[in-house]
Design an enzyme around this catalytic site. Structure first.
Site, mmCIF file in Angstrom:
data_model
loop_
_atom_site.group_PDB
_atom_site.id
_atom_site.type_symbol
_atom_site.label_atom_id
_atom_site.label_comp_id
_atom_site.label_asym_id
_atom_site.label_seq_id
_atom_site.Cartn_x
_atom_site.Cartn_y
_atom_site.Cartn_z
ATOM 1 N N HIS A 244 0.213 3.464 0.917
ATOM 2 C CA HIS A 244 0.595 2.875 2.115
ATOM 3 C C HIS A 244 0.259 1.498 2.229
ATOM 4 O O HIS A 244 0.462 0.750 3.218
ATOM 5 C CB HIS A 244 1.360 4.147 2.630
ATOM 6 C CG HIS A 244 1.685 5.104 2.070
ATOM 7 N ND1 HIS A 244 3.068 5.232 1.340
ATOM 8 C CD2 HIS A 244 1.697 6.416 1.828
ATOM 9 C CE1 HIS A 244 3.141 6.567 1.389
ATOM 10 N NE2 HIS A 244 1.910 7.095 0.925
HETATM 11 C C1 BDR Z 1 1.685 6.626 6.415
HETATM 12 O O1 BDR Z 1 1.415 7.500 7.456
HETATM 13 C C2 BDR Z 1 -0.364 8.211 7.032
HETATM 14 O O2 BDR Z 1 -0.232 9.286 6.587
HETATM 15 C C3 BDR Z 1 -0.209 6.827 6.483
HETATM 16 O O3 BDR Z 1 -1.767 6.454 7.185
HETATM 17 C C4 BDR Z 1 0.572 6.077 6.513
HETATM 18 O O4 BDR Z 1 0.438 5.429 7.362
HETATM 19 C C5 BDR Z 1 2.382 7.287 5.154
HETATM 20 O O5 BDR Z 1 3.514 7.641 5.320
#
Ligand code: BDR
Ligand code: CA
Length: 319
Positions: A244
């Site tokens: 992500h």
């Molecule tokens: C986001 O939430 C966190 O778990 C990750 O680092 C990312 O920023 C994804 O939904």
């Protein structure tokens, strides 16, 4: 090469945050001025320590680190994402302690100094809950207005949730903060689940790092990737892990990796079932002015190639 884009990264490392920070530091298109930390994937103590240790691992103790908010503006039932990132945030990977602590200035004061001190606009890349960013916008709207833009990993337009059926983790964690950021009038690029769920790597993509003489960077990356892969296998049943936060950084490196559409975005923070949902008016039903450029499509293959090749280069350069 043209002048690098100046960025500050607000982050809650976090496995995918750690890889995103590596991508940023490995990219000559970017100049990283500072990291600010926020509670999210794990508590602020861990996210700050992880940021400091990562920079030390990468030989960048010169980059400022400012600690920000541990808890959301309003919400009190947010909880860290220990299943995904481990109790320490980095999947149990132990990094050498850094020779310094966080800057005496907190995150917001540091952001103000860095943004005001730059002779050209700075891009704020937000990879965690938006608590610090909302605090900046509230405390110094004049400084926030000087930002080139905010590129944030969060939310979703058509793919809504990974924390609840309606909400993505970063927005879910501090929805009041997110609502204030989207309303702030600063240009925003929203890199949400519509594109980040496609921005995956497979364990085999990292094989270039799996050598007998792997150095500390390669070992850290592989340890984090292995933990992240185990989580995905157990919960989603796939070895493909969503990177992500790296996609948000990659969008600054190469904006053509995603296709965006301007849209009015607001955040639901009162709904019993939908708290933390980004409501994205893709069809301009409400006739409000757009508040963000929302990423809807991604060249996932080009992204994966960029991320892995840059991290492998970074490892080689530090051997
Ligand atoms: C986001 O939430 C966190 O778990 C990750 O680092 C990312 O920023 C994804 O939904
Ligand atoms: Ca994150």
């Amino acid at each position: 090469m043209s002048t690098p884009t100046r960025i500050v990264i607000d982050t809650d490392p976090g496995i995918d945050d750690a890889l995103a920070i590596m991508l940023a530091l490995a990219s000559p298109e970017l100049e990283v001025l500072a990291l600010t930390t926020v509670g999210g994937n794990t508590g602020l103590g861990n996210t700050t320590e992880n940021a400091l240790r990562l920079l030390h691992l990468l030989g960048r103790d010169d980059i400022l680190v400012g600690a920000g908010a541990d808890v959301p503006l309003v919400r009190r039932d947010s909880r860290p994402d220990e299943a995904t990132h481990g109790a320490d945030g980095l999947g149990g990977v132990r990094l050498e302690p850094a020779p310094r602590g966080a800057d005496a200035r907190g995150a917001v004061e540091m952001l103000v100094d860095v943004i005001e001190g730059s002779d050209r606009p700075v891009t704020l890349v937000a990879l965690g809950p938006l608590t610090n960013v909302a605090a900046l916008v509230a405390a110094r709207p004049d400084v926030a207005a000087r930002l080139e833009r905010i590129v944030l990993m969060g939310g979703g337009a058509r793919v809504l949730g990974n924390m609840t059926p309606a909400a993505e983790f970063n927005i879910w964690f501090d929805p009041e903060a997110a609502a204030r950021v989207f309303a702030a009038g600063v240009p925003i690029t929203m890199v949400g689940l519509d594109v980040t769920h496609q921005a995956t790597t497979a364990p085999g993509d990292w094989d270039a790092l799996r050598t007998d003489d792997a150095g500390p960077v390669a070992r850290a990356v592989l340890g984090m990737v292995d933990h992240y892969t185990r989580f995905y296998l157990e919960t989603v049943g796939t070895e493909l892990t969503a990177q992500h936060d790296s996609l948000a950084v990659a969008v600054v490196v190469r904006p053509d990796l995603v296709t965006t559409r301007p849209a009015y975005v607001d955040v639901e923070y009162t709904g019993a079932l939908t708290r933390g949902m980004t409501v994205v008016d893709l069809d301009d039903v409400a006739k409000h002015s757009p508040t963000a450029d929302v990423a809807l499509e991604v060249d996932a293959a080009a992204f994966g190639e960029l991320l892995v090749s840059r991290v492998v280069e970074l490892d080689r350069s530090l051997r």
